[in-house]
Design a protein around this motif. Structure first.
Motif, PDB file in Angstrom:
ATOM      1  N   PRO A 107       0.836  -1.213   0.000  1.00 57.95           N
ATOM      2  CA  PRO A 107       0.000   0.000   0.000  1.00 57.95           C
ATOM      3  C   PRO A 107       0.865   1.255   0.000  1.00 57.95           C
ATOM      4  N   LEU A 108       0.271   2.357  -0.427  1.00 56.46           N
ATOM      5  CA  LEU A 108       0.979   3.630  -0.471  1.00 56.46           C
ATOM      6  C   LEU A 108       0.864   4.355   0.868  1.00 56.46           C
ATOM      7  N   LYS A 109       1.918   5.048   1.228  1.00 47.22           N
ATOM      8  CA  LYS A 109       1.899   5.866   2.437  1.00 47.22           C
ATOM      9  C   LYS A 109       1.301   7.227   2.077  1.00 47.22           C
ATOM     10  N   ARG A 110       0.294   7.662   2.818  1.00 52.93           N
ATOM     11  CA  ARG A 110      -0.355   8.947   2.547  1.00 52.93           C
ATOM     12  C   ARG A 110       0.269  10.016   3.433  1.00 52.93           C
ATOM     13  N   LYS A 111       0.589  11.145   2.810  1.00 53.18           N
ATOM     14  CA  LYS A 111       1.153  12.263   3.557  1.00 53.18           C
ATOM     15  C   LYS A 111       0.617  13.548   2.941  1.00 53.18           C
ATOM     16  N   SER A 112       0.275  14.521   3.762  1.00 55.28           N
ATOM     17  CA  SER A 112      -0.233  15.801   3.284  1.00 55.28           C
ATOM     18  C   SER A 112       0.757  16.892   3.650  1.00 55.28           C
ATOM     19  N   ILE A 113       1.071  17.734   2.673  1.00 60.98           N
ATOM     20  CA  ILE A 113       1.966  18.857   2.920  1.00 60.98           C
ATOM     21  C   ILE A 113       1.239  20.142   2.539  1.00 60.98           C
ATOM     22  N   PRO A 114       1.495  21.248   3.272  1.00 64.59           N
ATOM     23  CA  PRO A 114       0.791  22.499   2.961  1.00 64.59           C
ATOM     24  C   PRO A 114       1.313  23.155   1.685  1.00 64.59           C
ATOM     25  N   LYS A 115       0.381  23.741   0.918  1.00 61.14           N
ATOM     26  CA  LYS A 115       0.740  24.504  -0.275  1.00 61.14           C
ATOM     27  C   LYS A 115       0.796  25.989   0.087  1.00 61.14           C
ATOM     28  N   LYS A 116       1.281  26.799  -0.825  1.00 58.71           N
ATOM     29  CA  LYS A 116       1.403  28.235  -0.574  1.00 58.71           C
ATOM     30  C   LYS A 116       0.048  28.911  -0.381  1.00 58.71           C
ATOM     31  N   ASN A 117      -0.996  28.387  -1.038  1.00 58.70           N
ATOM     32  CA  ASN A 117      -2.312  29.012  -0.947  1.00 58.70           C
ATOM     33  C   ASN A 117      -3.089  28.569   0.296  1.00 58.70           C
ATOM     34  N   GLY A 118      -2.476  27.812   1.174  1.00 59.28           N
ATOM     35  CA  GLY A 118      -3.125  27.393   2.408  1.00 59.28           C
ATOM     36  C   GLY A 118      -3.771  26.019   2.336  1.00 59.28           C
ATOM     37  N   ARG A 119      -3.993  25.513   1.168  1.00 59.32           N
ATOM     38  CA  ARG A 119      -4.571  24.177   1.022  1.00 59.32           C
ATOM     39  C   ARG A 119      -3.503  23.123   1.261  1.00 59.32           C
ATOM     40  N   MET A 120      -3.960  21.878   1.278  1.00 56.10           N
ATOM     41  CA  MET A 120      -3.038  20.769   1.498  1.00 56.10           C
ATOM     42  C   MET A 120      -2.843  19.997   0.205  1.00 56.10           C
ATOM     43  N   ARG A 121      -1.632  19.563  -0.015  1.00 50.77           N
ATOM     44  CA  ARG A 121      -1.307  18.713  -1.165  1.00 50.77           C
ATOM     45  C   ARG A 121      -1.117  17.304  -0.637  1.00 50.77           C
ATOM     46  N   HIS A 122      -1.873  16.364  -1.181  1.00 46.03           N
ATOM     47  CA  HIS A 122      -1.829  14.982  -0.711  1.00 46.03           C
ATOM     48  C   HIS A 122      -0.853  14.173  -1.564  1.00 46.03           C
ATOM     49  N   LEU A 123       0.064  13.504  -0.889  1.00 45.41           N
ATOM     50  CA  LEU A 123       1.061  12.679  -1.573  1.00 45.41           C
ATOM     51  C   LEU A 123       0.829  11.213  -1.239  1.00 45.41           C
ATOM     52  N   CYS A 124       1.122  10.358  -2.187  1.00 46.36           N
ATOM     53  CA  CYS A 124       1.107   8.912  -1.984  1.00 46.36           C
ATOM     54  C   CYS A 124       2.524   8.410  -2.233  1.00 46.36           C
ATOM     55  N   ILE A 125       3.136   7.852  -1.216  1.00 46.09           N
ATOM     56  CA  ILE A 125       4.550   7.470  -1.303  1.00 46.09           C
ATOM     57  C   ILE A 125       4.681   5.950  -1.323  1.00 46.09           C
ATOM     58  N   PRO A 126       5.197   5.381  -2.427  1.00 47.69           N
ATOM     59  CA  PRO A 126       5.409   3.923  -2.469  1.00 47.69           C
ATOM     60  C   PRO A 126       6.669   3.537  -1.696  1.00 47.69           C
ATOM     61  N   THR A 127       6.806   2.251  -1.431  1.00 48.00           N
ATOM     62  CA  THR A 127       8.002   1.754  -0.752  1.00 48.00           C
ATOM     63  C   THR A 127       9.191   1.824  -1.715  1.00 48.00           C
ATOM     64  N   MET A 128      10.373   1.703  -1.174  1.00 46.81           N
ATOM     65  CA  MET A 128      11.582   1.733  -2.003  1.00 46.81           C
ATOM     66  C   MET A 128      11.570   0.583  -3.023  1.00 46.81           C
ATOM     67  N   ARG A 129      11.125  -0.579  -2.593  1.00 47.15           N
ATOM     68  CA  ARG A 129      11.090  -1.725  -3.502  1.00 47.15           C
ATOM     69  C   ARG A 129      10.114  -1.470  -4.653  1.00 47.15           C
TER      70      ARG A 129
END
Length: 195
Positions: A107-129
């Motif tokens: 499964p993908l790891k979900r992480k949210s980071i803030p954008k300049k406009n105040g909203r959140m950008r959602h990332l899906c991070i796969p494993t190294m393999r």
């Protein structure tokens, strides 16, 4: 661990990560990629399938996939398994893990980071393999995509830029018999009119 014979890797003396001759690895993978391009152009698709099989299981292909995974910007971010390949010993050990037989993506790891406009950008991070497996298959499929793609397509293509697209537009539009008008439209407009 010595690499297996067969594929694009001949029997070599690589026994740890720092002993790898990256020029030789690159030449071996490029050689197989050229063979894939020739087979695609000749429309020998059974041969293409065999060459893809060969490249995705080759020792050199795995080495290059691991190198690309560990040297890009996201290499310091782990997936759901919390594993990083940040040492030469770990990178060398993972060559055996890049087996296609029985492979299932995690499964993908979900992480949210803030954008300049105040909203959140959602990332899906796969494993190294999973990233390394994607890089391995990219090595095999990219020659096919580049061979069969439109020659005047410039978006998301390797070794092509916006400047190349501008140059092509200039070449096409600067002739006497060139079009006098350019139409720019959005697909949403067409969908609204067709509905």
């Amino acid at each position: 661990m010595n690499p297996p014979s067969g594929g694009c890797a001949s029997l070599t003396t690589f026994n740890h990560w720092k002993s790898i001759d990256w020029k030789k690895v690159g030449r071996g993978v490029k050689s197989l990629q050229r063979r894939i391009v020739k087979a695609v152009k000749a429309k020998h698709f059974h041969k293409v399938k065999t060459l893809i099989h060969l490249l995705t299981r080759s020792f050199y292909g795995k080495l290059l996939a691991i190198l690309r995974t560990t040297t890009n910007r996201g290499s310091k971010t782990c997936g759901v398994d919390k594993v990083l390949w940040n040492t030469p010993a770990r990178m060398w050990k993972t060559i055996e893990q890049l087996s296609i037989k029985g492979y299932n993506a995690k499964p993908l790891k979900r992480k949210s980071i803030p954008k300049k406009n105040g909203r959140m950008r959602h990332l899906c991070i796969p494993t190294m393999r999973d990233r390394a497996m994607q890089a391995l298959f990219k090595l095999a499929l990219e020659p096919i995509a580049e061979t069969t793609a439109d020659p005047n397509s410039y978006g998301f293509r390797p070794k092509r830029s916006c400047a190349d697209a501008i140059q092509q537009c200039h070449n096409v539009l600067s002739q006497r018999k060139s079009a006098q008008w350019i139409l720019e439209a959005d697909q949403r407009i067409f969908r609204q009119h067709l509905a």
